[in-house]
Design a protein around this motif. Structure first.
Motif, short mmCIF file in Angstrom:
data_model
loop_
_atom_site.label_atom_id
_atom_site.label_comp_id
_atom_site.label_asym_id
_atom_site.label_seq_id
_atom_site.Cartn_x
_atom_site.Cartn_y
_atom_site.Cartn_z
N LYS A 23 0.83 -1.21 0.00
CA LYS A 23 0.00 0.00 0.00
C LYS A 23 0.86 1.25 0.00
O LYS A 23 0.63 2.20 -0.74
CB LYS A 23 -0.92 -0.01 1.21
N THR A 24 1.86 1.17 0.88
CA THR A 24 2.71 2.35 0.94
C THR A 24 3.36 2.60 -0.41
O THR A 24 3.49 3.73 -0.85
CB THR A 24 3.78 2.19 2.03
N VAL A 68 1.16 4.32 -2.59
CA VAL A 68 1.07 5.73 -2.28
C VAL A 68 2.24 6.49 -2.87
O VAL A 68 2.09 7.55 -3.45
CB VAL A 68 1.01 5.94 -0.76
N GLU A 75 4.16 5.58 -5.28
CA GLU A 75 4.37 5.48 -6.73
C GLU A 75 3.86 6.72 -7.47
O GLU A 75 2.81 7.26 -7.13
CB GLU A 75 3.68 4.24 -7.27
N LYS A 121 -2.68 11.29 -6.45
CA LYS A 121 -2.54 10.21 -5.47
C LYS A 121 -3.74 10.15 -4.53
O LYS A 121 -4.24 9.11 -4.20
CB LYS A 121 -1.27 10.43 -4.64
N LYS A 167 -6.28 8.42 -6.49
CA LYS A 167 -6.01 7.08 -6.99
C LYS A 167 -6.25 5.96 -5.95
O LYS A 167 -7.04 5.05 -6.23
CB LYS A 167 -4.57 7.00 -7.48
N PRO A 168 -5.62 6.05 -4.80
CA PRO A 168 -5.80 4.96 -3.84
C PRO A 168 -7.24 4.78 -3.44
O PRO A 168 -7.71 3.66 -3.25
CB PRO A 168 -4.96 5.40 -2.64
N LEU A 197 -7.51 2.97 2.48
CA LEU A 197 -6.47 3.97 2.67
C LEU A 197 -6.69 4.73 3.97
O LEU A 197 -7.74 5.30 4.20
CB LEU A 197 -6.48 4.95 1.51
N MET A 235 -1.11 5.67 6.78
CA MET A 235 -0.25 4.89 5.90
C MET A 235 0.64 5.78 5.04
O MET A 235 1.61 5.32 4.45
CB MET A 235 -1.10 4.01 4.98
N LYS A 292 3.41 8.39 4.30
CA LYS A 292 4.60 8.69 5.08
C LYS A 292 4.91 10.18 5.08
O LYS A 292 5.46 10.69 6.05
CB LYS A 292 5.79 7.89 4.56
#
Lengths: 409, 354
Positions: free
Chosen positions: A403-404, A407, A409, B20, B23-24, B32, B36, B38
């Protein structure tokens, strides 16, 4: 949603246990394969009565005509059938002064499994020891109808003063040990009724302080060898004595800070299970005195009794927290726990119990093999969980990583 | 170099951040979580967005509910049931040790336990109160408050006696319970309640002590025997603690005294309060006028001879938390515990023992 943590109990192999409590109730707990090994109270024998508080119990779980001996606070010793709870015989202590009464309660009881040759087949021998050190060895005839005490009971005293708190008869049933408050552990030959060995109190410590002896629990380490004794003391020490070596303990080590209340040996002759007054249970390798591991699982009350199953890798513990717990000896995981409402005083396991579905018609030997298979299965089942858990955690971390990655990418 | 790289990345991130965020969500739906992510900036941005959304949703929900209610009021229908809020207590972990009212074994155990002779009024409770070795300032004050709360309580100076000796003495003098107030740094911080002659020993942590003189508008209790209220002692352990506390007080309260002592258990904390109460008939004129607007004459009638209970707090106020319950009288070295609080039990906020 509230996060609720469910206690996962893998469930036990088919097992049957009998517990005894403060109110004199006997409860039968069974776990079966059908119900995923969840232990349940099946039967309850006796009426609640505080004067009938069970002090000690012993089972003779032979295949044919098993027997259960129960010593009560009021001074009577009862012989009960562990199959259906019928009272077979009751030794009340109105006539006899020694060997258990209100003032001098029974502290230890043993029902002999071995047959004495001279007596008939339906008799049983019973050894009871009172707190003041009176030991009574009597045999009871149990014909189909009335039961009678045959012959005069053999009595002797183990100690002059002090209080016998623990006693144990060796598997070979030739020797017995006694120990207690201000009584050093001593071993007796039951046939000759002579003391063959006494321990010596350990030396004063470096400060010159002498710890008065108080043994609270005892067991023989080995089935074949009566010369090794494991004792638990009030001052949270576990000691190993070797009769053939010396009179002082060979090994002694501390276990936490509460008095040791239960010591039980394993079949392999090197592991002992130690329970203490604040509800901690652990297994020790007695040869080195090293801790193998603690049994952790919300045990909050003093452990009164620990019983080892003769075949399955299972121990049962019970105590003042009113729970009966089954543990796996290998993985030290809690298999099942039953709440029994009363302060429990002791537990015995019925090794002859088999799952009824398998059992009824098949001859005995295949049964045993089946049970063995089951134990193997259990073993297999029990060992994987850590692996599984690892896998899970790996998966979890992997997914997280993925998952990270997404994120980032 | 490093700076460049970082900058470059940052720029990239800035460009992509919009995508982003979208997207997730498209791919993994609710999976999500801001935690998560960073990068702190992005994380906080996502978090703020989520929070905003939630706020809006909540507002919408509240509005819809209010609308429904208003409509129901206008139409004279029954109001829709208000949802029960989820609290820690009512989502408590399932516990098989909770006492059931139809459990005959429990009653048999009650009859057999150590307190039954006091609770059946065969013995009058007689309490010995003593302290730890060093006792000053708040300690004695607290004890004098306790003496006024518990009838038939006697204070004995501790001196240099061993507690075991004191237990022996109290047994000989027919005391039924022994209370030891432990102080640390001149502040009472623990309470030891020992049932005699062979009752259990309960060790409580004592916090939030407010003495009588520090309570505003406090009342002064009379010497009547108080009534006792024990709340929420549901499990078998709680039941036992409840009986231990009950055995401190006489079982035949003087209701004329209108004096009530409360031990309220909530999430394993036992709150102690001491009140005087009075019932008053009151005609509330304001309430009348208000009521007449909306409701019919019946409500008016009720309002006229309404009985109001008024409370006045007196006596100390403190909170107890059970640490251990020992079988038998005080014995630190050889004592066996019925219950010990261990840190491994605190793995859930929704697990309670009393």
């Amino acid at each position: 949603m509230p996060r609720t943590s469910v206690v996962e109990c893998p469930g036990c192999p088919p097992i049957r246990a009998l517990t005894f409590d403060d109110l004199g109730l006997i409860k039968v707990i069974e776990a079966r394969h059908k119900e995923n090994g969840v232990a349940k109270v099946v039967e309850r024998w006796g009426d609640p009565d505080s004067s009938k508080c069970v002090l000690a119990a012993s089972i003779d779980d032979r295949e044919f005509d098993p027997l259960l001996a129960v010593a009560r606070k009021c001074g009577s010793v009862e012989l009960i059938s562990p199959v259906n709870g019928d009272l077979r015989f009751s030794l009340s202590n109105g006539s006899r002064v020694d060997g258990g009464s209100e003032e001098d309660p029974v502290s230890g009881l043993h029902l002999f499994k071995k047959k004495t040759l001279q007596s008939s087949s339906r008799s049983c021998t019973l050894l009871s020891c009172s707190k003041k050190g009176h030991v009574v060895l009597r045999s009871v005839e149990l014909p189909s109808g009335d039961a009678t005490v045959s012959g005069t009971p053999l009595t002797w005293t183990v100690c002059g003063s002090g209080e016998v708190l623990c006693s144990k008869v060796h598997e070979s049933e030739d020797y017995a040990l006694f120990g207690g408050k201000r009584i050093e552990v001593n071993v007796w030959d039951l046939e000759k009724r002579t003391r063959i060995w006494t321990a010596k109190s350990p030396p004063k410590n470096s400060l010159g302080i002498f710890d008065p002896t108080c043994f609270t629990s005892a067991t023989f380490l080995n089935k074949d060898d009566h010369r090794k004794l494991v004792m638990g003391t009030k001052s949270h020490q576990v000691r190993l004595y070797d009769i053939s070596a010396q009179r002082r303990p060979v090994i002694s080590f501390d276990f936490l800070e509460a008095p040791i209340t239960a010591v039980t040996e394993d079949l392999n002759g090197r592991t002992v299970y130690v329970g203490n007054g604040s509800g901690d249970l652990a297994s020790y390798d007695i040869r080195t005195g090293k801790l193998l591991g603690r049994f952790s699982g919300k045990c909050s009350g003093s452990i009164k009794s620990v019983a080892r199953h003769p075949e399955l890798p299972v121990i049962a513990s019970c105590g003042l927290d009113r729970y009966l717990r089954f543990w796996d000896t290998e993985s030290r995981q809690l298999l099942s726990a039953v709440f029994l409402k009363q302060h429990l005083t002791s537990v015995v396991l019925d090794s002859q119990f088999k799952d009824e579905v398998v059992g009824s018609d098949a001859p005995v030997i295949p049964d045993a093999s089946v049970e063995l298979d089951e134990t193997l299965d259990e073993d297999k089942e029990d060992t994987p969980p850590p692996v599984k858990r690892k896998k899970k955690s790996k998966e979890g971390s992997g997914s997280k990583k993925k998952k990270t990655k997404k994120v980032t990418e | 170099m490093g700076y460049k790289q970082r900058k470059g990345k940052h720029d990239d991130g800035d460009d992509d951040s919009y995508k982003k965020d979208e997207k997730p969500k498209m791919t993994s739906g609710q999976q999500l979580l801001p935690s998560m992510i960073k990068n702190k900036e992005k994380r906080s941005a996502v978090h703020a967005k989520l929070k905003e959304q939630k706020k809006l949703e909540k507002r919408k929900k509240v509005k819809a509910r209010d609308d429904l209610e208003r409509r129901a009021l206008e139409l004279g229908e029954e109001l829709p049931p208000r949802p029960v809020p989820r609290t820690i207590e009512n989502t408590r972990e399932a516990d098989e040790t909770i006492c059931k009212p139809d459990d005959e074994e429990l009653f048999a155990a009650n009859d057999a336990d150590e307190f039954s002779s006091v609770l059946k009024q065969e013995h009058i409770p007689k309490i010995l109160i003593t302290t730890c070795r060093f006792n000053s300032t708040r300690g004695p004050e607290f004890i004098s408050d306790l003496l006024s709360v518990i009838p038939n309580a006697h204070y004995y100076k501790r001196g240099t006696y061993d507690l075991k000796k004191i237990v022996e003495y109290a047994k000989k003098k027919d005391f039924t319970s022994l209370i030891v107030v432990h102080t640390n740094r001149r502040e009472p911080d623990a309470l030891l309640v020992i049932g005699l002659p062979d009752g259990p020993t309960a060790h409580f942590k004592l916090t939030k002590l407010v003495l009588r003189k520090d309570i505003k508008n406090h009342g002064n209790p009379t010497s009547h025997k108080p009534e006792l209220v024990l709340n929420n002692f549901t499990t078998q352990l709680g039941h036992r603690i409840g009986r231990l506390i009950q055995s401190l007080f006489p079982q035949d309260p003087n209701f004329r005294g209108r004096r009530v002592v409360t031990f309220h258990n909530q999430r394993d904390f036992i709150f102690f309060r001491h009140h005087r109460y009075i019932f008053e008939n009151k005609e509330d004129k304001q309430a009348d006028t208000k009521n007449t607007k909306n409701k019919d004459d019946k409500a008016e009638g009720v309002a006229k001879d309404r009985v109001i209970a008024r409370l006045q707090e007196c006596g100390p106020r403190f909170t107890l938390k059970l640490k251990t319950l020992q079988h038998g009288t005080f014995d630190t070295k050889g004592g066996e515990y019925e219950w010990v609080h261990k840190p491994e039990m605190d793995t859930s906020r929704r697990r309670f023992f009393l």
